[in-house]
Design a protein around this motif. Structure first.
Motif, PDB file in Angstrom:
ATOM      1  N   ALA A  16       0.645  -1.407  -0.137  1.00  0.00           N
ATOM      2  CA  ALA A  16       0.029  -0.006  -0.204  1.00  0.00           C
ATOM      3  C   ALA A  16       0.860   1.300   0.009  1.00  0.00           C
ATOM      4  N   ASP A  17       1.909   1.143   0.778  1.00  0.00           N
ATOM      5  CA  ASP A  17       2.790   2.659   0.866  1.00  0.00           C
ATOM      6  C   ASP A  17       3.438   2.886  -0.395  1.00  0.00           C
ATOM      7  N   TRP A  18       3.622   1.876  -1.771  1.00  0.00           N
ATOM      8  CA  TRP A  18       4.148   1.956  -2.587  1.00  0.00           C
ATOM      9  C   TRP A  18       3.198   2.691  -3.807  1.00  0.00           C
ATOM     10  N   ILE A  19       2.092   2.782  -3.522  1.00  0.00           N
ATOM     11  CA  ILE A  19       1.004   3.279  -4.510  1.00  0.00           C
ATOM     12  C   ILE A  19       1.198   4.852  -4.414  1.00  0.00           C
ATOM     13  N   ASP A  20       1.115   5.431  -5.719  1.00  0.00           N
ATOM     14  CA  ASP A  20       1.004   6.936  -5.616  1.00  0.00           C
ATOM     15  C   ASP A  20      -0.286   7.516  -6.008  1.00  0.00           C
ATOM     16  N   HIS A  24      -1.111   3.853  -8.975  1.00  0.00           N
ATOM     17  CA  HIS A  24      -0.496   2.678  -9.453  1.00  0.00           C
ATOM     18  C   HIS A  24       0.915   2.825  -8.289  1.00  0.00           C
ATOM     19  N   MET A  25       1.782   1.703  -8.883  1.00  0.00           N
ATOM     20  CA  MET A  25       2.960   1.844  -8.321  1.00  0.00           C
ATOM     21  C   MET A  25       3.890   2.779  -8.409  1.00  0.00           C
ATOM     22  N   ASN A  26       4.481   3.485  -7.432  1.00  0.00           N
ATOM     23  CA  ASN A  26       5.265   4.703  -7.687  1.00  0.00           C
ATOM     24  C   ASN A  26       6.736   3.999  -8.577  1.00  0.00           C
ATOM     25  N   ARG A  70       4.452  -1.954 -18.086  1.00  0.00           N
ATOM     26  CA  ARG A  70       3.066  -2.038 -17.508  1.00  0.00           C
ATOM     27  C   ARG A  70       2.908  -1.377 -16.156  1.00  0.00           C
ATOM     28  N   GLU A  71       1.757  -1.195 -15.949  1.00  0.00           N
ATOM     29  CA  GLU A  71       1.292  -0.428 -14.357  1.00  0.00           C
ATOM     30  C   GLU A  71       1.415  -1.651 -13.463  1.00  0.00           C
ATOM     31  N   LEU A  72       1.829  -1.485 -12.043  1.00  0.00           N
ATOM     32  CA  LEU A  72       1.462  -2.352 -11.134  1.00  0.00           C
ATOM     33  C   LEU A  72       0.518  -1.950 -10.200  1.00  0.00           C
ATOM     34  N   LYS A  73      -0.523  -2.348  -9.764  1.00  0.00           N
ATOM     35  CA  LYS A  73      -1.501  -1.914  -8.785  1.00  0.00           C
ATOM     36  C   LYS A  73      -1.238  -2.707  -7.530  1.00  0.00           C
ATOM     37  N   LEU A  74      -1.896  -1.884  -6.304  1.00  0.00           N
ATOM     38  CA  LEU A  74      -2.069  -2.599  -5.085  1.00  0.00           C
ATOM     39  C   LEU A  74      -2.258  -4.140  -5.132  1.00  0.00           C
ATOM     40  N   GLY A  75      -1.657  -4.915  -4.451  1.00  0.00           N
ATOM     41  CA  GLY A  75      -1.854  -6.465  -4.132  1.00  0.00           C
ATOM     42  C   GLY A  75      -1.338  -7.130  -5.310  1.00  0.00           C
ATOM     43  N   ASP A  76      -0.889  -6.516  -6.541  1.00  0.00           N
ATOM     44  CA  ASP A  76      -0.302  -7.353  -7.618  1.00  0.00           C
ATOM     45  C   ASP A  76       1.012  -8.211  -6.954  1.00  0.00           C
TER      46      ASP A  76
END
Length: 160
Positions: A16-20, A24-26, A70-76
């Protein structure tokens, strides 16, 4: 390390802390994922905390290039693929992929690592035991097709 396939790390989960603010993941956390996966591969080669404690030597990253595909999202969940492209007695060139659980390559990373004697610190030759393992892994990985993205430069392409 199972050769000739690239080393595959354990799966890691986007935190969760990695999501901007774009949800999506920073970009910085792709490097965190690459680093964690590389640590697992390095342990197979013979590097790691035990090696550092026993020898006073370790590895430093000299250069690292990331391609965000590609984007990464929370929980991927992603797994890192790691392979050696080249090496000498003081350095090695690696290529990595982050692969989402569904098999999609979401990013590539290419790097140069240095073997460092921390008493300097200074770049120093690897001991024969490590170099022999690196040769073995590099030989096995050389049987794989060279990654198309390896060695790419960066710049704006102009139509002419």
């Amino acid at each position: 390390m199972t050769e000739p396939a690239p080393f595959l790390s354990s799966f890691q989960t986007v935190e969760a802390d990695w999501i901007d603010y774009n949800e999506h993941m920073n970009m910085g956390y792709y490097t965190v994922l690459f680093d964690r996966a590389a640590d697992e591969a390095y342990a197979e080669i013979g590097f790691g905390p035990e090696y550092r404690a026993a020898s006073g030597c370790t590895t430093y990253t000299a250069e690292f290039h990331v391609r965000y595909l590609r984007e990464l999202k929370l929980g991927d969940r992603v797994q890192g693929a790691f392979r050696i492209l080249d090496h000498d007695e003081k350095r090695f060139h690696s290529f990595q992929e982050l692969i989402r659980e569904d098999g999609t390559v979401v990013a590539t990373g290419e790097g140069i690592a240095l073997h460092v004697d921390q008493s300097g610190p200074k770049v120093a030759p690897m001991p024969e035991t490590i170099l022999a393992r690196l040769r073995e892994v590099a030989k096995a990985h050389a049987a794989l097709p060279r990654p198309e993205a390896a060695g790419r430069g960066i710049g704006l392409r102009r139509r002419g």
